[in-house]
Design a protein around this motif. Structure first.
Motif, mmCIF file in Angstrom:
data_model
loop_
_atom_site.group_PDB
_atom_site.id
_atom_site.type_symbol
_atom_site.label_atom_id
_atom_site.label_comp_id
_atom_site.label_asym_id
_atom_site.label_seq_id
_atom_site.Cartn_x
_atom_site.Cartn_y
_atom_site.Cartn_z
ATOM 1 N N VAL A 14 14.066 48.379 -22.920
ATOM 2 C CA VAL A 14 15.375 48.768 -22.099
ATOM 3 C C VAL A 14 16.271 49.142 -23.418
ATOM 4 C CG1 VAL A 14 17.274 47.764 -21.031
ATOM 5 C CG2 VAL A 14 14.933 47.298 -20.316
ATOM 6 N N ASP A 15 16.409 48.554 -24.475
ATOM 7 C CA ASP A 15 17.352 49.040 -25.555
ATOM 8 C C ASP A 15 16.713 50.369 -26.069
ATOM 9 O OD1 ASP A 15 18.820 46.773 -25.077
ATOM 10 O OD2 ASP A 15 17.997 45.659 -26.868
ATOM 11 N N LEU A 16 15.583 50.570 -26.296
ATOM 12 C CA LEU A 16 15.159 51.684 -26.837
ATOM 13 C C LEU A 16 15.532 53.174 -26.076
ATOM 14 C CD1 LEU A 16 13.362 52.992 -28.773
ATOM 15 C CD2 LEU A 16 10.954 52.573 -27.175
ATOM 16 N N ILE A 17 15.656 52.691 -24.712
ATOM 17 C CA ILE A 17 16.118 54.299 -24.096
ATOM 18 C C ILE A 17 17.498 54.332 -24.632
ATOM 19 C CG2 ILE A 17 17.073 54.823 -21.578
ATOM 20 C CD1 ILE A 17 14.992 52.929 -20.577
ATOM 21 N N GLU A 18 18.307 53.404 -24.707
ATOM 22 C CA GLU A 18 19.778 53.617 -25.573
ATOM 23 C C GLU A 18 19.623 54.194 -26.706
ATOM 24 O OE1 GLU A 18 22.550 53.671 -23.512
ATOM 25 O OE2 GLU A 18 21.627 52.959 -21.871
ATOM 26 N N ILE A 19 18.965 53.589 -27.582
ATOM 27 C CA ILE A 19 18.806 54.072 -29.042
ATOM 28 C C ILE A 19 18.166 55.539 -29.078
ATOM 29 C CG2 ILE A 19 17.259 53.738 -31.066
ATOM 30 C CD1 ILE A 19 17.152 50.637 -30.341
ATOM 31 N N LEU A 20 17.322 55.942 -28.135
ATOM 32 C CA LEU A 20 16.838 57.336 -28.392
ATOM 33 C C LEU A 20 17.757 58.409 -28.238
ATOM 34 C CD1 LEU A 20 13.174 56.591 -26.944
ATOM 35 C CD2 LEU A 20 13.856 57.241 -29.355
ATOM 36 N N TYR A 21 18.435 57.739 -26.891
ATOM 37 C CA TYR A 21 19.527 58.790 -26.330
ATOM 38 C C TYR A 21 20.587 58.653 -27.414
ATOM 39 C CZ TYR A 21 23.377 60.742 -23.634
ATOM 40 O OH TYR A 21 24.283 61.410 -23.126
ATOM 41 N N GLU A 22 21.215 57.839 -27.730
ATOM 42 C CA GLU A 22 22.403 57.650 -28.732
ATOM 43 C C GLU A 22 22.135 58.256 -29.988
ATOM 44 O OE1 GLU A 22 23.926 53.596 -28.798
ATOM 45 O OE2 GLU A 22 24.447 53.580 -26.894
ATOM 46 N N LYS A 23 20.908 58.048 -30.621
ATOM 47 C CA LYS A 23 20.547 58.892 -31.940
ATOM 48 C C LYS A 23 20.071 60.338 -31.740
ATOM 49 C CE LYS A 23 19.405 54.778 -34.634
ATOM 50 N NZ LYS A 23 18.645 54.508 -35.686
ATOM 51 N N GLU A 24 20.283 60.900 -30.473
ATOM 52 C CA GLU A 24 20.055 62.287 -30.006
ATOM 53 C C GLU A 24 18.535 62.598 -30.211
ATOM 54 O OE1 GLU A 24 23.222 64.232 -31.917
ATOM 55 O OE2 GLU A 24 24.734 63.657 -30.776
ATOM 56 N N TYR A 25 17.422 61.687 -30.099
ATOM 57 C CA TYR A 25 16.228 62.320 -30.184
ATOM 58 C C TYR A 25 15.957 62.553 -28.864
ATOM 59 C CZ TYR A 25 15.272 59.324 -34.092
ATOM 60 O OH TYR A 25 15.237 58.594 -35.395
ATOM 61 N N PHE A 26 16.886 62.489 -27.938
ATOM 62 C CA PHE A 26 16.845 63.373 -26.437
ATOM 63 C C PHE A 26 18.020 63.478 -26.066
ATOM 64 C CE2 PHE A 26 13.036 60.626 -26.776
ATOM 65 C CZ PHE A 26 12.052 61.227 -26.081
ATOM 66 N N GLY A 27 18.266 64.738 -25.342
ATOM 67 C CA GLY A 27 19.672 65.316 -25.185
ATOM 68 C C GLY A 27 19.904 64.626 -23.708
ATOM 69 N N PHE A 28 19.247 64.143 -22.970
ATOM 70 C CA PHE A 28 19.403 63.516 -21.586
ATOM 71 C C PHE A 28 19.016 62.118 -21.633
ATOM 72 C CE2 PHE A 28 19.214 67.916 -20.819
ATOM 73 C CZ PHE A 28 20.474 68.305 -20.493
ATOM 74 N N LYS A 29 19.880 61.092 -21.024
ATOM 75 C CA LYS A 29 19.390 59.844 -20.867
ATOM 76 C C LYS A 29 17.998 59.620 -20.112
ATOM 77 C CE LYS A 29 21.539 55.456 -20.730
ATOM 78 N NZ LYS A 29 22.642 54.702 -20.316
ATOM 79 N N GLU A 30 17.783 60.586 -18.980
ATOM 80 C CA GLU A 30 16.767 60.809 -18.081
ATOM 81 C C GLU A 30 15.520 61.070 -18.922
ATOM 82 O OE1 GLU A 30 19.650 62.549 -17.598
ATOM 83 O OE2 GLU A 30 20.357 60.952 -16.077
#
Length: 105
Positions: A14-30
């Motif tokens: 669950v935290d990984l989703i936030e980490i990937l988004y916040e560190k801009e590995y992905f441009g969209f949370k989806e």
């Protein structure tokens, strides 16, 4: 085959989703959510068919006698899934990528 995830692993995913988004590995949370869902699906679908290795002693802090498998998600990132098996049930105790634990393997 049944795959169970330790509570700590569920929390990490669950935290990984936030980490990937916040560190801009992905441009969209989806997109980050889809990436993590796909990783979980791959684990649930193929853990029993992957080549298993004995986990180094370093990882015994998560559980005893762990094995691990590798999931290659792209050319830069490999995910290591650490688990124990009891019959047809696989219990995943830890998940990490090559950027965080590669030096221990």
């Amino acid at each position: 085959m049944i795959v169970k995830f330790h509570k700590d692993v569920e929390d990490y995913l669950v935290d990984l989703i936030e980490i990937l988004y916040e560190k801009e590995y992905f441009g969209f949370k989806e997109s980050a959510t889809d990436y993590v869902r796909e990783l979980v699906y791959e684990i649930q679908d193929s853990l029993n068919r992957k080549h298993k290795k004995t986990a180094p002693t370093f990882f015994s802090k998560y559980d005893d006698n762990l094995q691990y498998v590798i999931y290659q998600k792209n050319r830069n990132t490999q995910w290591y899934v650490f688990f124990n098996r009891d019959g047809d049930t696989y219990c995943v105790y830890y998940i990490a990528n090559n950027h965080s634990v590669g030096q221990y393997l």
